[in-house]
Design a protein around this motif. Sequence first.
Motif, PDB file in Angstrom:
ATOM      1  N   ALA A  63     103.767 116.674 -37.127  1.00  0.00           N
ATOM      2  CA  ALA A  63     103.420 117.989 -36.581  1.00  0.00           C
ATOM      3  C   ALA A  63     101.915 118.221 -36.491  1.00  0.00           C
ATOM      4  CB  ALA A  63     104.054 119.083 -37.437  1.00  0.00           C
ATOM      5  N   HIS A  64     101.140 117.304 -37.075  1.00  0.00           N
ATOM      6  CA  HIS A  64      99.689 117.476 -37.126  1.00  0.00           C
ATOM      7  C   HIS A  64      98.999 116.147 -36.797  1.00  0.00           C
ATOM      8  CE1 HIS A  64     101.394 120.548 -39.853  1.00  0.00           C
ATOM      9  NE2 HIS A  64     100.484 121.334 -39.309  1.00  0.00           N
ATOM     10  N   PRO A  65      98.869 115.804 -35.526  1.00  0.00           N
ATOM     11  CA  PRO A  65      98.233 114.540 -35.140  1.00  0.00           C
ATOM     12  C   PRO A  65      96.704 114.630 -35.205  1.00  0.00           C
ATOM     13  CG  PRO A  65      98.915 115.728 -33.184  1.00  0.00           C
ATOM     14  CD  PRO A  65      99.384 116.553 -34.357  1.00  0.00           C
ATOM     15  N   ILE A  66      96.188 114.909 -36.405  1.00  0.00           N
ATOM     16  CA  ILE A  66      94.754 115.166 -36.524  1.00  0.00           C
ATOM     17  C   ILE A  66      93.952 113.857 -36.485  1.00  0.00           C
ATOM     18  CG2 ILE A  66      95.143 117.314 -37.781  1.00  0.00           C
ATOM     19  CD1 ILE A  66      94.208 115.856 -40.324  1.00  0.00           C
ATOM     20  N   VAL A  67      92.761 113.952 -35.936  1.00  0.00           N
ATOM     21  CA  VAL A  67      91.866 112.799 -35.839  1.00  0.00           C
ATOM     22  C   VAL A  67      90.562 113.019 -36.612  1.00  0.00           C
ATOM     23  CG1 VAL A  67      92.771 111.981 -33.640  1.00  0.00           C
ATOM     24  CG2 VAL A  67      90.949 113.694 -33.647  1.00  0.00           C
ATOM     25  N   ASP A  89      92.832 117.942 -33.716  1.00  0.00           N
ATOM     26  CA  ASP A  89      93.915 117.010 -33.390  1.00  0.00           C
ATOM     27  C   ASP A  89      93.779 116.450 -31.981  1.00  0.00           C
ATOM     28  OD1 ASP A  89      94.974 118.860 -31.560  1.00  0.00           O
ATOM     29  OD2 ASP A  89      96.588 119.518 -32.894  1.00  0.00           O
ATOM     30  N   THR A  90      94.736 115.617 -31.598  1.00  0.00           N
ATOM     31  CA  THR A  90      94.662 114.908 -30.318  1.00  0.00           C
ATOM     32  C   THR A  90      94.800 115.832 -29.122  1.00  0.00           C
ATOM     33  OG1 THR A  90      97.033 114.436 -30.518  1.00  0.00           O
ATOM     34  CG2 THR A  90      95.504 112.733 -31.268  1.00  0.00           C
ATOM     35  N   SER A  91      95.244 117.065 -29.339  1.00  0.00           N
ATOM     36  CA  SER A  91      95.348 118.036 -28.247  1.00  0.00           C
ATOM     37  C   SER A  91      94.146 118.971 -28.188  1.00  0.00           C
ATOM     38  CB  SER A  91      96.636 118.864 -28.401  1.00  0.00           C
ATOM     39  OG  SER A  91      97.776 118.046 -28.345  1.00  0.00           O
ATOM     40  N   GLY A  92      93.161 118.717 -29.023  1.00  0.00           N
ATOM     41  CA  GLY A  92      91.979 119.573 -29.043  1.00  0.00           C
ATOM     42  C   GLY A  92      92.166 120.867 -29.792  1.00  0.00           C
ATOM     43  N   ARG A  93      93.190 120.945 -30.629  1.00  0.00           N
ATOM     44  CA  ARG A  93      93.422 122.147 -31.419  1.00  0.00           C
ATOM     45  C   ARG A  93      92.639 122.069 -32.735  1.00  0.00           C
ATOM     46  NH1 ARG A  93      99.900 121.950 -31.096  1.00  0.00           N
ATOM     47  NH2 ARG A  93      99.318 119.809 -31.701  1.00  0.00           N
ATOM     48  N   TRP A  94      92.114 123.225 -33.160  1.00  0.00           N
ATOM     49  CA  TRP A  94      91.311 123.307 -34.368  1.00  0.00           C
ATOM     50  C   TRP A  94      92.002 124.213 -35.370  1.00  0.00           C
ATOM     51  CZ3 TRP A  94      86.202 121.103 -34.494  1.00  0.00           C
ATOM     52  CH2 TRP A  94      85.825 120.497 -33.292  1.00  0.00           C
ATOM     53  N   SER A  95      92.118 123.742 -36.603  1.00  0.00           N
ATOM     54  CA  SER A  95      92.754 124.537 -37.646  1.00  0.00           C
ATOM     55  C   SER A  95      92.109 124.194 -38.979  1.00  0.00           C
ATOM     56  CB  SER A  95      94.267 124.283 -37.669  1.00  0.00           C
ATOM     57  OG  SER A  95      94.920 125.196 -38.531  1.00  0.00           O
ATOM     58  N   LEU A  96      92.791 124.546 -40.084  1.00  0.00           N
ATOM     59  CA  LEU A  96      92.254 124.356 -41.424  1.00  0.00           C
ATOM     60  C   LEU A  96      93.218 123.562 -42.285  1.00  0.00           C
ATOM     61  CD1 LEU A  96      91.057 128.036 -42.041  1.00  0.00           C
ATOM     62  CD2 LEU A  96      89.647 126.105 -41.281  1.00  0.00           C
ATOM     63  N   SER A 349      86.001 116.763 -29.443  1.00  0.00           N
ATOM     64  CA  SER A 349      87.136 117.143 -30.283  1.00  0.00           C
ATOM     65  C   SER A 349      87.907 115.941 -30.792  1.00  0.00           C
ATOM     66  CB  SER A 349      88.087 118.064 -29.505  1.00  0.00           C
ATOM     67  OG  SER A 349      88.695 117.360 -28.430  1.00  0.00           O
ATOM     68  N   GLN A 350      87.667 114.772 -30.211  1.00  0.00           N
ATOM     69  CA  GLN A 350      88.388 113.570 -30.624  1.00  0.00           C
ATOM     70  C   GLN A 350      87.555 112.640 -31.489  1.00  0.00           C
ATOM     71  OE1 GLN A 350      91.780 113.252 -29.642  1.00  0.00           O
ATOM     72  NE2 GLN A 350      91.248 115.372 -29.172  1.00  0.00           N
ATOM     73  N   LEU A 351      86.339 113.042 -31.838  1.00  0.00           N
ATOM     74  CA  LEU A 351      85.486 112.174 -32.633  1.00  0.00           C
ATOM     75  C   LEU A 351      86.026 112.056 -34.060  1.00  0.00           C
ATOM     76  CD1 LEU A 351      81.941 113.337 -31.476  1.00  0.00           C
ATOM     77  CD2 LEU A 351      83.259 111.371 -30.675  1.00  0.00           C
ATOM     78  N   PRO A 352      85.974 110.849 -34.634  1.00  0.00           N
ATOM     79  CA  PRO A 352      86.618 110.599 -35.941  1.00  0.00           C
ATOM     80  C   PRO A 352      85.739 110.989 -37.126  1.00  0.00           C
ATOM     81  CG  PRO A 352      85.712 108.561 -35.074  1.00  0.00           C
ATOM     82  CD  PRO A 352      85.453 109.608 -34.027  1.00  0.00           C
ATOM     83  N   TRP A 353      85.590 112.284 -37.377  1.00  0.00           N
ATOM     84  CA  TRP A 353      84.794 112.740 -38.503  1.00  0.00           C
ATOM     85  C   TRP A 353      85.522 112.505 -39.823  1.00  0.00           C
ATOM     86  CZ3 TRP A 353      79.844 114.043 -37.687  1.00  0.00           C
ATOM     87  CH2 TRP A 353      79.463 114.472 -36.415  1.00  0.00           C
TER      88      TRP A 353
END
Length: 365
Positions: A63-67, A89-96, A349-353
């Motif tokens: 549910a959280h394809p975060i990068v 995440d891979t869809s450009g969504r930002w959360s916590l 938004s997809q950079l691997p921080w």
Amino acid sequence: MTTPRTRTFASGLVLLLLAVGTLVLSPGPAAAGGTGAGREDPLPGVFTWSSTGPLISPKPDAAHPIVSVKDPTVFRYKNRWHVYMTTADTSGRWSLAHTSFADFSQAAAAPQTFLDTNPNIGNRYAAAPQVFYFAPQKTWYMVYQTGPPSYSTSKDPADPGSWSAPRTFLDSEPPVVTENKGSGGWLDFWTICDKTDCYLFFSDDNGHQYRARTTVAEFPGGFRDTTVVLSEPNRFDLFEASNVYRLGDSGTYLMLVEALATGSDWRRYFRAWTADSLGGTWTPLADTEAGAFIRSNNVTFADGQTAWTTDFSHGEMIRDGVDQTLTINPCRLRYLYQGMDPSAGGDYSQLPWRLGLLTQTNSSC
């Protein structure tokens, strides 16, 4: 004749003991935690650091394809470290998200909890958290951005499901921001208080650093008097991710602002200023590409660690306590930061921080 000599000897002995006591007990200029009005801050003019490898990396699930994990806030509570951070995440969504561990050596294996599972937070845009304990109300605050500067409250910051729904500090964007932000927008909000007032610092991605003020009694309401405290003609010289801290009990404050090294490699780094009050004027401390507070040219990596990043970006100092004064020990600076592989490119938004920890290696104390 005996009595006067005895009295004179006793008086002299008292004076001698007082003098010795003064020599032993008075803190020197390099005493940790400080103390005393007028004491100079034990900060060098040049800084060097050692970095760990990546300590906290994304832990995606179905549910959280975060990068990326970014923008950490860190504090010690109930014998554990707690980190709240931004996820992308891979869809450009930002959360916590939240993670916790007893020691930084355990950080990589620690589970992560996504705050969109808290119905009060939900799947709204949320980013750049800052967590502290507001002692006058015996309440924890998480300051973050949902667009405008927002906050949630909790009585137990170890429980990511305990945070309230966000409320905003200000009803609308202050006119001074609208007049100066250009194509940018207000972001990366930071709260710190002294004995009487609380301040909200933030950036605009257009070369300006702002400050708003309220009283401790009115907090979290009443923010007003928004003003520009720093400005640069090159917007990348004052970019974002400001932090402000109290240096022990010296009466001095430290401000960090992230910049991009436009004169060389365009990598992210931190500039620094100091002031004698939160409402005062900020004086440069380490504010150039060649003489930065934190930059790739003054960071080495611990033995056995590869130089995994040349970007040193949005993070937070390890604090001495958890309250609203945001006090740090100027003799033991440590900074949890976001970095990434220098070969990474593409959509921001997809950079691997990832998150790593810096320790200052040239303390003046």
